[in-house]
Every structure is written in C-alpha cells, then in structure tokens.
Design a protein around this motif. Structure first.
Motif, PDB file in Angstrom:
ATOM      1  N   ARG A  87      18.174  23.227  44.615  1.00  0.00           N
ATOM      2  CA  ARG A  87      19.588  23.536  44.801  1.00  0.00           C
ATOM      3  C   ARG A  87      19.820  24.395  46.048  1.00  0.00           C
ATOM      4  N   GLU A  88      18.920  25.344  46.298  1.00  0.00           N
ATOM      5  CA  GLU A  88      19.029  26.162  47.492  1.00  0.00           C
ATOM      6  C   GLU A  88      18.705  25.357  48.753  1.00  0.00           C
ATOM      7  N   MET A  89      17.756  24.456  48.637  1.00  0.00           N
ATOM      8  CA  MET A  89      17.347  23.643  49.778  1.00  0.00           C
ATOM      9  C   MET A  89      18.535  22.858  50.343  1.00  0.00           C
ATOM     10  N   TRP A  90      19.298  22.245  49.468  1.00  0.00           N
ATOM     11  CA  TRP A  90      20.417  21.398  49.903  1.00  0.00           C
ATOM     12  C   TRP A  90      21.772  21.978  49.509  1.00  0.00           C
ATOM     13  N   ARG A  91      21.868  23.287  49.490  1.00  0.00           N
ATOM     14  CA  ARG A  91      23.092  23.949  49.024  1.00  0.00           C
ATOM     15  C   ARG A  91      24.312  23.560  49.858  1.00  0.00           C
ATOM     16  N   TYR A  92      24.144  23.329  51.150  1.00  0.00           N
ATOM     17  CA  TYR A  92      25.280  23.024  52.025  1.00  0.00           C
ATOM     18  C   TYR A  92      25.659  21.541  51.981  1.00  0.00           C
ATOM     19  N   GLN A  93      24.759  20.705  51.485  1.00  0.00           N
ATOM     20  CA  GLN A  93      25.040  19.278  51.361  1.00  0.00           C
ATOM     21  C   GLN A  93      25.551  18.934  49.950  1.00  0.00           C
ATOM     22  N   LEU A  94      25.163  19.729  48.957  1.00  0.00           N
ATOM     23  CA  LEU A  94      25.536  19.437  47.580  1.00  0.00           C
ATOM     24  C   LEU A  94      26.943  19.904  47.232  1.00  0.00           C
ATOM     25  N   THR A  95      27.658  20.442  48.205  1.00  0.00           N
ATOM     26  CA  THR A  95      29.047  20.838  47.949  1.00  0.00           C
ATOM     27  C   THR A  95      29.915  19.644  47.579  1.00  0.00           C
ATOM     28  N   SER A  96      29.465  18.432  47.907  1.00  0.00           N
ATOM     29  CA  SER A  96      30.222  17.228  47.552  1.00  0.00           C
ATOM     30  C   SER A  96      29.668  16.531  46.312  1.00  0.00           C
ATOM     31  N   ALA A  97      28.575  17.048  45.753  1.00  0.00           N
ATOM     32  CA  ALA A  97      27.891  16.341  44.665  1.00  0.00           C
ATOM     33  C   ALA A  97      28.608  16.502  43.328  1.00  0.00           C
ATOM     34  N   THR A  98      28.562  15.452  42.521  1.00  0.00           N
ATOM     35  CA  THR A  98      29.054  15.548  41.154  1.00  0.00           C
ATOM     36  C   THR A  98      28.038  16.321  40.314  1.00  0.00           C
ATOM     37  N   VAL A  99      28.494  16.859  39.190  1.00  0.00           N
ATOM     38  CA  VAL A  99      27.556  17.558  38.307  1.00  0.00           C
ATOM     39  C   VAL A  99      26.579  16.568  37.666  1.00  0.00           C
ATOM     40  N   ASP A 100      26.972  15.301  37.546  1.00  0.00           N
ATOM     41  CA  ASP A 100      26.032  14.281  37.074  1.00  0.00           C
ATOM     42  C   ASP A 100      24.864  14.140  38.035  1.00  0.00           C
ATOM     43  N   ARG A 101      25.157  14.172  39.328  1.00  0.00           N
ATOM     44  CA  ARG A 101      24.082  14.066  40.315  1.00  0.00           C
ATOM     45  C   ARG A 101      23.142  15.269  40.237  1.00  0.00           C
ATOM     46  N   LEU A 102      23.690  16.443  40.004  1.00  0.00           N
ATOM     47  CA  LEU A 102      22.840  17.628  39.864  1.00  0.00           C
ATOM     48  C   LEU A 102      21.914  17.481  38.667  1.00  0.00           C
ATOM     49  N   ALA A 103      22.436  16.976  37.557  1.00  0.00           N
ATOM     50  CA  ALA A 103      21.608  16.782  36.367  1.00  0.00           C
ATOM     51  C   ALA A 103      20.542  15.720  36.605  1.00  0.00           C
ATOM     52  N   LEU A 104      20.886  14.673  37.342  1.00  0.00           N
ATOM     53  CA  LEU A 104      19.900  13.645  37.659  1.00  0.00           C
ATOM     54  C   LEU A 104      18.799  14.211  38.549  1.00  0.00           C
ATOM     55  N   ASN A 105      19.173  15.045  39.513  1.00  0.00           N
ATOM     56  CA  ASN A 105      18.175  15.640  40.394  1.00  0.00           C
ATOM     57  C   ASN A 105      17.162  16.487  39.635  1.00  0.00           C
ATOM     58  N   ASP A 106      17.569  17.031  38.487  1.00  0.00           N
ATOM     59  CA  ASP A 106      16.627  17.812  37.686  1.00  0.00           C
ATOM     60  C   ASP A 106      15.495  16.942  37.144  1.00  0.00           C
ATOM     61  N   ILE A 293      27.924  21.235  55.469  1.00  0.00           N
ATOM     62  CA  ILE A 293      27.266  20.960  56.730  1.00  0.00           C
ATOM     63  C   ILE A 293      26.790  19.503  56.703  1.00  0.00           C
ATOM     64  N   GLY A 294      27.214  18.716  57.655  1.00  0.00           N
ATOM     65  CA  GLY A 294      26.818  17.316  57.724  1.00  0.00           C
ATOM     66  C   GLY A 294      25.685  17.123  58.731  1.00  0.00           C
ATOM     67  N   ASN A 295      25.468  15.890  59.128  1.00  0.00           N
ATOM     68  CA  ASN A 295      24.415  15.578  60.082  1.00  0.00           C
ATOM     69  C   ASN A 295      24.882  15.860  61.514  1.00  0.00           C
ATOM     70  N   PRO A 296      24.019  16.431  62.346  1.00  0.00           N
ATOM     71  CA  PRO A 296      24.409  16.689  63.734  1.00  0.00           C
ATOM     72  C   PRO A 296      24.520  15.408  64.542  1.00  0.00           C
ATOM     73  N   ASP A 297      25.373  15.425  65.525  1.00  0.00           N
ATOM     74  CA  ASP A 297      25.544  14.283  66.428  1.00  0.00           C
ATOM     75  C   ASP A 297      24.452  14.334  67.504  1.00  0.00           C
ATOM     76  N   PRO A 298      23.625  13.291  67.618  1.00  0.00           N
ATOM     77  CA  PRO A 298      22.584  13.302  68.664  1.00  0.00           C
ATOM     78  C   PRO A 298      23.138  13.534  70.063  1.00  0.00           C
ATOM     79  N   ALA A 299      24.403  13.147  70.289  1.00  0.00           N
ATOM     80  CA  ALA A 299      24.984  13.326  71.620  1.00  0.00           C
ATOM     81  C   ALA A 299      25.082  14.803  72.007  1.00  0.00           C
ATOM     82  N   LEU A 300      25.080  15.696  71.026  1.00  0.00           N
ATOM     83  CA  LEU A 300      25.148  17.122  71.318  1.00  0.00           C
ATOM     84  C   LEU A 300      23.869  17.624  71.966  1.00  0.00           C
TER      85      LEU A 300
END
Length: 302
Positions: A87-106, A293-300
């Motif tokens: 949960r800490e590893m992907w804390r900034y990406q899981l802001t969009s996750a459903t609680v079902d997805r969190l339970a599945l990740n367990d 936080i999403g994926n960075p743009d390679p153009a940057l």
C-alpha cells in the motif's frame, strides 16, 4: 538535492521531498555513491518481478528481454511484501483504486518479489529509469504495443501486471528506501557503485525455483471451477459459494465479502485461483478518480 536530475514532475517533487522513504533512500544513496550519485542514478534502472510474475514463471523471459534491450543486472534483492508495504509502495497510484482492488491485492502481494537493479549499456538522452519505463508497455491491455515487455509476457489481465519499473531516478531512490532494509540497501548501492554485481545468488535461486515449478496461468474459468469444487467439498463452504455465484452473475457483492467467506469456510482454496477469479470480476478504479501521480512524459527528458 538536485531535483532536476531526479524528476521532471512537480507533483512528485512535492510528494517525495518530505517523505521518510525517499529521504532515507536519498541519505544512503548520497553516503554510498558520494559526488557520483547523480551520474550513477542516471545510468541505472530498477525492475521488480512482482509475486504474480514469479508465480507465472516470468523471471527468465524478463531477463532475456532486458539483455536484448541493453540492460545488465548489477544488484539483486528479494523484498518481502506485506499489506502495509504494497500500500505504501503504490500509495500515489492507488488513490483511484476501488476497495475491491485493494482486497484483491492482498491475495496477489504475498511473499517476495525479485528486485533487479540494472545498468544501462546503451545510455542516451534519457535516464535509464525513463528509457526502461518507456519500453515496458502499458498495464492496460488495449494500449499495449508489440515489442514491449508486458506484451512479451502476455499479460492478459490488468490485475496481474507481473512487473514493476521505477519511472524516474526519484522513484528508484524512494523504492530503495521503502523496499529494502538498511543492510539490503547498502549492498544494492554497492552493486551500483562498482563493476561487481551483488546478490546474483538470489537470482540463481529464483531461476532454479522457476525451472522446477509449474507456472500459474491465472485462467479465470479454470480457477472459478477449482474454487467452486473446493467450496463444495467443505462443510462450511455454502455461504462463500453462494456469494461467489451472485458476484459472477452480476450482483453488486463486495469482493471482500467473498474473500472473507472463503477464508472462513476452511476450504483448501489455492490463493492464486481465488485471485484469478477476483481479477476477472472486480472493477479496478473508481469512475472519474485520478491517480495522485501518473506516468511521466518521456518528452520531458528527451
């Protein structure tokens, strides 16, 4: 801290600058690599074969693909996952996750991953992290392109993405601080600073175990049959079986209720079978909710 050498995303700089994982990773990186830290980080990337990738027998294909793309293994570690750590590893990406997805990740993030620190033998205008991230491919099957790593691995479900890649040097630093204890972190950083790879024995063990095991396929239909059969054989499996069937036929049953009922039944259900069933049924993201936080743009970086 030279933030321009670590990230081109203002949101990431804001999130990481006071985060303990990043700060500890940055402290040890500075201590171990000294004045060469920025140039060494630019030359190296991080890839982790996640527990589902290990179970699916993807270590050897990943290594072969990396070698073909000009990445050499410099350090290997096997960080153990817990519910808190992923949960800490992907804390900034899981802001969009459903609680079902969190339970599945367990169910999915149990046991160890295989963390590879890689030297880019074909350096170019982008940091190695960014070059690898641009080659890994999307976890969204509809966006996968031929030749990318995820396409090669034949990922067939978003929930089983098999691999994780640090997107920028800042992510590499943060993940060293989060995933590895101090002794593991020092050993890994030593591998980056020298020409002598470290931890290769762990990689040999992982390859030997993979060669001896039957890989998981995560086939949802076969898994559903196996779970149902196990529940039917259990004296207390009727409630779990009923909830699972209701969910399969489109009723709004929370996945956590299914998982808890299966656990309470005492049935001998393979966790990968249960995870494969859940992965085929749940909604991954809350509608309209973005990642912090999403994926960075390679153009940057180009």
């Amino acid at each position: 801290m030279d933030w321009a050498a670590l990230t081109r995303m203002p949101a990431k700089r804001t999130a990481y600058r006071r985060e303990t994982y990043f700060r500890e990773g940055a402290r040890d990186t500075s201590r171990m690599l000294g004045e060469r830290a920025a140039s060494i980080l630019r030359r190296h990337a991080l890839l982790m074969v996640k527990p589902d990738g290990v179970a699916a027998g993807k270590v050897r294909p990943v290594l072969d693909w990396l070698a073909g793309q000009g990445f050499a293994v410099q350090a290997v570690q096997c960080p153990a996952f817990t519910g808190f750590r992923w949960r800490e590893m992907w804390r900034y990406q899981l802001t969009s996750a459903t609680v079902d997805r969190l339970a599945l990740n367990d169910l999915i993030y149990v046991g160890s991953g295989l963390l590879l620190l890689l030297r880019d033998e074909r350096p170019g205008p982008m940091p190695a992290t960014m070059r690898l991230a641009s080659l890994k491919g999307s976890a969204d099957l509809s966006k996968q392109k031929p030749g990318t790593l995820r396409a090669l691995l034949r990922q067939h479900n978003r929930n089983f993405s098999y691999i994780h890649v640090a997107d920028e040097p800042a992510d590499l630093v943060r993940e060293l601080g989060l995933l590895l204890d101090p002794a593991q972190r020092r050993e890994a950083l030593h591998g980056l600073a020298s020409d002598s790879p470290t931890g290769l024995g762990l990689l040999e063990e992982a390859l030997a175990a993979e060669a001896a095991a039957t890989p998981q396929t995560f086939d949802a239909d076969a898994a559903a049959d196996a779970v149902a059969d196990a529940l039917k054989r259990s004296e207390h499996g009727s409630q779990a079986l009923q909830l699972l069937e209701r969910l399969r036929f489109g009723e709004p049953v929370p996945w956590i209720e299914v998982a808890e009922a299966v656990a309470a039944s005492g049935a001998e259900v393979d966790r990968w079978d249960l995870a494969a069933v859940g992965a085929s049924l749940i909604e991954c993201d809350e509608p309209g909710e973005p990642k912090q936080i999403g994926n960075p743009d390679p153009a940057l970086w180009a």
